[in-house]
Design a protein around this motif. Structure first.
Motif, PDB file in Angstrom:
ATOM      1  N   UNK A  19      -1.486   7.325  -2.557  1.00 29.54           N
ATOM      2  CA  UNK A  19      -2.253   7.967  -3.612  1.00 29.54           C
ATOM      3  C   UNK A  19      -2.251   7.033  -4.817  1.00 29.54           C
ATOM      4  N   UNK A  20      -3.071   7.361  -5.794  1.00 31.67           N
ATOM      5  CA  UNK A  20      -3.176   6.593  -7.029  1.00 31.67           C
ATOM      6  C   UNK A  20      -1.795   6.369  -7.635  1.00 31.67           C
ATOM      7  N   UNK A  21      -1.509   5.138  -8.026  1.00 32.11           N
ATOM      8  CA  UNK A  21      -0.280   4.814  -8.739  1.00 32.11           C
ATOM      9  C   UNK A  21       0.886   4.383  -7.889  1.00 32.11           C
ATOM     10  N   UNK A  22       0.773   4.493  -6.569  1.00 33.14           N
ATOM     11  CA  UNK A  22       1.906   4.092  -5.745  1.00 33.14           C
ATOM     12  C   UNK A  22       1.997   2.577  -5.689  1.00 33.14           C
ATOM     13  N   UNK A  23       3.216   2.082  -5.475  1.00 33.89           N
ATOM     14  CA  UNK A  23       3.519   0.658  -5.579  1.00 33.89           C
ATOM     15  C   UNK A  23       3.335  -0.046  -4.241  1.00 33.89           C
ATOM     16  N   UNK A  24       2.757  -1.259  -4.316  1.00 29.03           N
ATOM     17  CA  UNK A  24       2.600  -2.128  -3.152  1.00 29.03           C
ATOM     18  C   UNK A  24       3.013  -3.539  -3.534  1.00 29.03           C
ATOM     19  N   UNK A  25       3.381  -4.312  -2.516  1.00 26.42           N
ATOM     20  CA  UNK A  25       3.555  -5.745  -2.704  1.00 26.42           C
ATOM     21  C   UNK A  25       2.421  -6.409  -1.927  1.00 26.42           C
ATOM     22  N   UNK A  26       1.701  -7.265  -2.634  1.00 26.05           N
ATOM     23  CA  UNK A  26       0.506  -7.910  -2.105  1.00 26.05           C
ATOM     24  C   UNK A  26       0.724  -9.412  -2.036  1.00 26.05           C
ATOM     25  N   UNK A  27       0.215 -10.042  -0.988  1.00 24.13           N
ATOM     26  CA  UNK A  27       0.172 -11.500  -0.920  1.00 24.13           C
ATOM     27  C   UNK A  27      -1.300 -11.866  -0.813  1.00 24.13           C
ATOM     28  N   UNK A  28      -1.853 -12.414  -1.903  1.00 20.99           N
ATOM     29  CA  UNK A  28      -3.291 -12.658  -2.006  1.00 20.99           C
ATOM     30  C   UNK A  28      -3.529 -14.046  -2.568  1.00 20.99           C
ATOM     31  N   UNK A  29      -4.297 -14.847  -1.849  1.00 19.96           N
ATOM     32  CA  UNK A  29      -4.632 -16.206  -2.272  1.00 19.96           C
ATOM     33  C   UNK A  29      -3.382 -17.024  -2.614  1.00 19.96           C
ATOM     34  N   UNK A  30      -2.358 -16.885  -1.774  1.00 20.92           N
ATOM     35  CA  UNK A  30      -1.133 -17.660  -1.950  1.00 20.92           C
ATOM     36  C   UNK A  30      -0.178 -17.138  -2.997  1.00 20.92           C
ATOM     37  N   UNK A  31      -0.512 -16.030  -3.646  1.00 20.53           N
ATOM     38  CA  UNK A  31       0.361 -15.457  -4.659  1.00 20.53           C
ATOM     39  C   UNK A  31       0.893 -14.120  -4.160  1.00 20.53           C
ATOM     40  N   UNK A  32       2.150 -13.843  -4.483  1.00 23.10           N
ATOM     41  CA  UNK A  32       2.770 -12.575  -4.113  1.00 23.10           C
ATOM     42  C   UNK A  32       3.060 -11.812  -5.392  1.00 23.10           C
ATOM     43  N   UNK A  33       2.626 -10.545  -5.451  1.00 21.78           N
ATOM     44  CA  UNK A  33       2.830  -9.755  -6.655  1.00 21.78           C
ATOM     45  C   UNK A  33       2.930  -8.269  -6.316  1.00 21.78           C
ATOM     46  N   UNK A  34       3.580  -7.528  -7.194  1.00 23.09           N
ATOM     47  CA  UNK A  34       3.630  -6.081  -7.032  1.00 23.09           C
ATOM     48  C   UNK A  34       2.476  -5.479  -7.825  1.00 23.09           C
ATOM     49  N   UNK A  35       1.953  -4.386  -7.303  1.00 22.94           N
ATOM     50  CA  UNK A  35       0.783  -3.768  -7.911  1.00 22.94           C
ATOM     51  C   UNK A  35       0.827  -2.263  -7.680  1.00 22.94           C
ATOM     52  N   UNK A  36       0.001  -1.571  -8.421  1.00 24.98           N
ATOM     53  CA  UNK A  36      -0.149  -0.122  -8.278  1.00 24.98           C
ATOM     54  C   UNK A  36      -1.526   0.184  -7.711  1.00 24.98           C
ATOM     55  N   UNK A  37      -1.581   1.141  -6.806  1.00 25.27           N
ATOM     56  CA  UNK A  37      -2.837   1.526  -6.166  1.00 25.27           C
ATOM     57  C   UNK A  37      -3.766   2.166  -7.183  1.00 25.27           C
ATOM     58  N   UNK A  38      -5.000   1.701  -7.202  1.00 25.24           N
ATOM     59  CA  UNK A  38      -6.029   2.308  -8.036  1.00 25.24           C
ATOM     60  C   UNK A  38      -7.002   3.097  -7.157  1.00 25.24           C
ATOM     61  N   UNK A  39      -7.313   2.551  -5.966  1.00 24.63           N
ATOM     62  CA  UNK A  39      -8.264   3.217  -5.071  1.00 24.63           C
ATOM     63  C   UNK A  39      -8.107   2.661  -3.656  1.00 24.63           C
ATOM     64  N   UNK A  40      -8.094   3.546  -2.658  1.00 27.06           N
ATOM     65  CA  UNK A  40      -8.075   3.143  -1.258  1.00 27.06           C
ATOM     66  C   UNK A  40      -9.510   3.200  -0.754  1.00 27.06           C
ATOM     67  N   UNK A  41     -10.020   2.086  -0.232  1.00 29.19           N
ATOM     68  CA  UNK A  41     -11.395   2.032   0.248  1.00 29.19           C
ATOM     69  C   UNK A  41     -11.456   1.748   1.732  1.00 29.19           C
ATOM     70  N   UNK A  42     -12.657   1.678   2.259  1.00 27.08           N
ATOM     71  CA  UNK A  42     -12.859   1.441   3.678  1.00 27.08           C
ATOM     72  C   UNK A  42     -12.509   0.010   4.083  1.00 27.08           C
ATOM     73  N   UNK A  43     -12.753  -0.944   3.203  1.00 33.91           N
ATOM     74  CA  UNK A  43     -12.526  -2.348   3.557  1.00 33.91           C
ATOM     75  C   UNK A  43     -11.312  -2.967   2.871  1.00 33.91           C
ATOM     76  N   UNK A  44     -10.712  -2.255   1.936  1.00 31.47           N
ATOM     77  CA  UNK A  44      -9.563  -2.793   1.237  1.00 31.47           C
ATOM     78  C   UNK A  44      -9.018  -1.815   0.220  1.00 31.47           C
ATOM     79  N   UNK A  45      -8.057  -2.288  -0.546  1.00 33.61           N
ATOM     80  CA  UNK A  45      -7.388  -1.467  -1.547  1.00 33.61           C
ATOM     81  C   UNK A  45      -7.613  -2.088  -2.920  1.00 33.61           C
ATOM     82  N   UNK A  46      -8.019  -1.284  -3.881  1.00 31.84           N
ATOM     83  CA  UNK A  46      -8.159  -1.771  -5.254  1.00 31.84           C
ATOM     84  C   UNK A  46      -6.831  -1.505  -5.944  1.00 31.84           C
ATOM     85  N   UNK A  47      -6.225  -2.572  -6.453  1.00 35.93           N
ATOM     86  CA  UNK A  47      -4.903  -2.480  -7.074  1.00 35.93           C
ATOM     87  C   UNK A  47      -4.929  -3.081  -8.468  1.00 35.93           C
TER      88      UNK A  47
END
Length: 86
Positions: A19-47
């Protein structure tokens, strides 16, 4: 808080529960960072990266997140349990 090592299928199943606000760890374009969920979509997650949240001093609704692929998610925290990709 406990940590569970899971495979990709289980991690994605947990992401679907997010749900909105839950924490994830993302590895994107060679960078690793923690983020909060803004929106779950069909093709990806907006964080919103947590560093952006800490530096932000405007209204909560004016933060523009970044959409990442489901394949970029390395862990998700739900109800005190961290599900980590093994």
């Amino acid at each position: 808080m406990s940590v569970k090592q899971v495979d990709e299928a289980e991690l994605l199943a947990q992401v679907e529960r997010c749900m909105f606000g839950e924490r994830m760890v993302i590895e994107h374009e060679g960078k690793r960072f923690s983020a909060r969920v803004q929106h779950i979509g069909a093709t990806g997650v907006k964080v919103v990266p947590e560093t952006t949240l800490m530096e932000h001093d405007g209204a909560p609704g004016d933060i523009n997140g970044v959409t990442v692929s489901y394949a970029d998610i390395r862990e998700v925290e739900i109800d005190g349990i961290t599900y980590r990709l093994a």
